[in-house]
Motif scaffolding. Sequence first.
Motif, PDB file in Angstrom:
ATOM      1  N   SER A  26       0.850  -1.191   0.000  1.00 34.28           N
ATOM      2  CA  SER A  26       0.000   0.000   0.000  1.00 34.28           C
ATOM      3  C   SER A  26       0.884   1.239   0.000  1.00 34.28           C
ATOM      4  O   SER A  26       1.753   1.380   0.865  1.00 34.28           O
ATOM      5  CB  SER A  26      -0.894  -0.001   1.255  1.00 34.28           C
ATOM      6  OG  SER A  26      -1.350   1.288   1.565  1.00 34.28           O
ATOM      7  N   ASN A  28      -0.109   4.132   0.760  1.00 30.17           N
ATOM      8  CA  ASN A  28      -0.464   4.843   1.978  1.00 30.17           C
ATOM      9  C   ASN A  28       0.304   4.286   3.174  1.00 30.17           C
ATOM     10  O   ASN A  28       0.838   5.039   3.992  1.00 30.17           O
ATOM     11  CB  ASN A  28      -1.970   4.753   2.227  1.00 30.17           C
ATOM     12  CG  ASN A  28      -2.393   5.588   3.422  1.00 30.17           C
ATOM     13  OD1 ASN A  28      -2.140   6.782   3.485  1.00 30.17           O
ATOM     14  ND2 ASN A  28      -3.029   4.942   4.393  1.00 30.17           N
ATOM     15  N   LEU A  29       0.380   2.957   3.281  1.00 26.19           N
ATOM     16  CA  LEU A  29       1.120   2.343   4.384  1.00 26.19           C
ATOM     17  C   LEU A  29       2.585   2.740   4.327  1.00 26.19           C
ATOM     18  O   LEU A  29       3.184   3.093   5.351  1.00 26.19           O
ATOM     19  CB  LEU A  29       0.978   0.816   4.349  1.00 26.19           C
ATOM     20  CG  LEU A  29       1.803   0.063   5.401  1.00 26.19           C
ATOM     21  CD1 LEU A  29       1.382   0.460   6.814  1.00 26.19           C
ATOM     22  CD2 LEU A  29       1.680  -1.444   5.200  1.00 26.19           C
ATOM     23  N   SER A  30       3.178   2.710   3.135  1.00 27.25           N
ATOM     24  CA  SER A  30       4.597   3.059   3.032  1.00 27.25           C
ATOM     25  C   SER A  30       4.836   4.502   3.467  1.00 27.25           C
ATOM     26  O   SER A  30       5.837   4.805   4.117  1.00 27.25           O
ATOM     27  CB  SER A  30       5.121   2.812   1.612  1.00 27.25           C
ATOM     28  OG  SER A  30       4.591   3.728   0.693  1.00 27.25           O
ATOM     29  N   LEU A  32       2.930   6.253   5.642  1.00 31.90           N
ATOM     30  CA  LEU A  32       2.743   6.329   7.095  1.00 31.90           C
ATOM     31  C   LEU A  32       3.968   5.776   7.825  1.00 31.90           C
ATOM     32  O   LEU A  32       4.396   6.319   8.857  1.00 31.90           O
ATOM     33  CB  LEU A  32       1.480   5.563   7.509  1.00 31.90           C
ATOM     34  CG  LEU A  32       0.158   6.198   7.083  1.00 31.90           C
ATOM     35  CD1 LEU A  32      -1.005   5.248   7.368  1.00 31.90           C
ATOM     36  CD2 LEU A  32      -0.063   7.536   7.791  1.00 31.90           C
ATOM     37  N   LEU A  33       4.542   4.719   7.297  1.00 30.37           N
ATOM     38  CA  LEU A  33       5.759   4.155   7.890  1.00 30.37           C
ATOM     39  C   LEU A  33       6.929   5.121   7.739  1.00 30.37           C
ATOM     40  O   LEU A  33       7.747   5.269   8.654  1.00 30.37           O
ATOM     41  CB  LEU A  33       6.083   2.807   7.248  1.00 30.37           C
ATOM     42  CG  LEU A  33       5.163   1.649   7.637  1.00 30.37           C
ATOM     43  CD1 LEU A  33       5.333   0.476   6.676  1.00 30.37           C
ATOM     44  CD2 LEU A  33       5.426   1.193   9.075  1.00 30.37           C
ATOM     45  N   ASP A  36       6.539   7.728  10.325  1.00 27.09           N
ATOM     46  CA  ASP A  36       6.899   7.150  11.622  1.00 27.09           C
ATOM     47  C   ASP A  36       8.418   7.040  11.772  1.00 27.09           C
ATOM     48  O   ASP A  36       8.975   7.379  12.817  1.00 27.09           O
ATOM     49  CB  ASP A  36       6.246   5.767  11.761  1.00 27.09           C
ATOM     50  CG  ASP A  36       6.526   5.127  13.107  1.00 27.09           C
ATOM     51  OD1 ASP A  36       6.225   5.749  14.143  1.00 27.09           O
ATOM     52  OD2 ASP A  36       7.062   4.001  13.132  1.00 27.09           O
ATOM     53  N   SER A  71       0.846   0.712  16.592  1.00 22.33           N
ATOM     54  CA  SER A  71       0.912   1.844  15.664  1.00 22.33           C
ATOM     55  C   SER A  71       0.878   1.319  14.222  1.00 22.33           C
ATOM     56  O   SER A  71       0.568   0.162  13.968  1.00 22.33           O
ATOM     57  CB  SER A  71       2.198   2.642  15.909  1.00 22.33           C
ATOM     58  OG  SER A  71       3.320   1.915  15.444  1.00 22.33           O
ATOM     59  N   VAL A  72       1.260   2.190  13.281  1.00 23.25           N
ATOM     60  CA  VAL A  72       1.315   1.782  11.875  1.00 23.25           C
ATOM     61  C   VAL A  72       2.311   0.631  11.681  1.00 23.25           C
ATOM     62  O   VAL A  72       2.171  -0.175  10.761  1.00 23.25           O
ATOM     63  CB  VAL A  72       1.665   2.998  10.984  1.00 23.25           C
ATOM     64  CG1 VAL A  72       3.082   3.488  11.259  1.00 23.25           C
ATOM     65  CG2 VAL A  72       1.495   2.657   9.504  1.00 23.25           C
ATOM     66  N   ARG A  73       3.291   0.528  12.570  1.00 24.51           N
ATOM     67  CA  ARG A  73       4.238  -0.587  12.500  1.00 24.51           C
ATOM     68  C   ARG A  73       3.503  -1.932  12.600  1.00 24.51           C
ATOM     69  O   ARG A  73       3.873  -2.902  11.956  1.00 24.51           O
ATOM     70  CB  ARG A  73       5.256  -0.487  13.642  1.00 24.51           C
ATOM     71  CG  ARG A  73       6.037   0.801  13.646  1.00 24.51           C
ATOM     72  CD  ARG A  73       6.917   0.924  14.874  1.00 24.51           C
ATOM     73  NE  ARG A  73       7.488   2.270  14.962  1.00 24.51           N
ATOM     74  CZ  ARG A  73       8.399   2.624  15.843  1.00 24.51           C
ATOM     75  NH1 ARG A  73       8.856   1.743  16.719  1.00 24.51           N
ATOM     76  NH2 ARG A  73       8.873   3.847  15.862  1.00 24.51           N
ATOM     77  N   SER A  74       2.457  -1.950  13.420  1.00 15.03           N
ATOM     78  CA  SER A  74       1.697  -3.190  13.618  1.00 15.03           C
ATOM     79  C   SER A  74       0.987  -3.622  12.339  1.00 15.03           C
ATOM     80  O   SER A  74       0.818  -4.813  12.097  1.00 15.03           O
ATOM     81  CB  SER A  74       0.687  -3.011  14.755  1.00 15.03           C
ATOM     82  OG  SER A  74       1.370  -2.772  15.966  1.00 15.03           O
ATOM     83  N   GLU A  75       0.568  -2.655  11.527  1.00 12.29           N
ATOM     84  CA  GLU A  75      -0.093  -2.992  10.258  1.00 12.29           C
ATOM     85  C   GLU A  75       0.890  -3.702   9.331  1.00 12.29           C
ATOM     86  O   GLU A  75       0.557  -4.714   8.702  1.00 12.29           O
ATOM     87  CB  GLU A  75      -0.637  -1.723   9.598  1.00 12.29           C
ATOM     88  CG  GLU A  75      -1.485  -2.009   8.373  1.00 12.29           C
ATOM     89  CD  GLU A  75      -2.088  -0.748   7.762  1.00 12.29           C
ATOM     90  OE1 GLU A  75      -2.487  -0.823   6.576  1.00 12.29           O
ATOM     91  OE2 GLU A  75      -2.166   0.294   8.442  1.00 12.29           O
TER      92      GLU A  75
END
Length: 197
Positions: A26, A28-30, A32-33, A36, A71-75
């Motif tokens: 994703s 978006n995930l990248s 957010l990471l 972070d 956090s987003v790390r958990s995703e």
Amino acid sequence: MNQTIYSKITDALVDVGYIVIEDAISKNLSQLLLKDAKIENNFKPAGISDLKKIDLSRRRDRIHWLDDDGSVRSEFLAFVEGLREYLNKTLFMVLTYYESHYAIYKKGDFYETHLDAFKNSTNRVVTTVYYLNKDWKQGDGGELVIYNEDGSFLKKVEPKADTLVVFLSEKFPHEVLPAIKKRYSIAGWFRVDKKII
């Protein structure tokens, strides 16, 4: 969706031992990471081998180990946990856990050619690298270069956001070329030993 990518990774590990997937999880995930990772300030110089010896002539990145902290790390960690379960089920692997860290390469930082499986150890079995760098372009450096077991060139990977690389840890020597600008990633390994807490 995840089942499709898990199947693609599994097939590649069986057929050739590695895979590079752009637009993997994703965008978006990248991002957010990446946000972070930029906030995190507890990065330490990375060591060489299981002795964690610091040797700046061989490796210059800084790292921060990841925990499942809600956090987003958990995703991201949930995604790789799903992959671990899939590999165990389909390939009858006995991967016991996954360890990973953020890695920052500042301008000029590199990591010389190495294997991820430590000498006389079969603990690390499958390596993953997930890139977080938005707007990365050719000439920014920091590419991952993967070699065949005989040392011949196999593949060069630009560290663009949402690109995932997966390969057999004992099979492919690899290096990170010097970065021209700051470069972020998550490096991780599926292991077969007992996790030490």
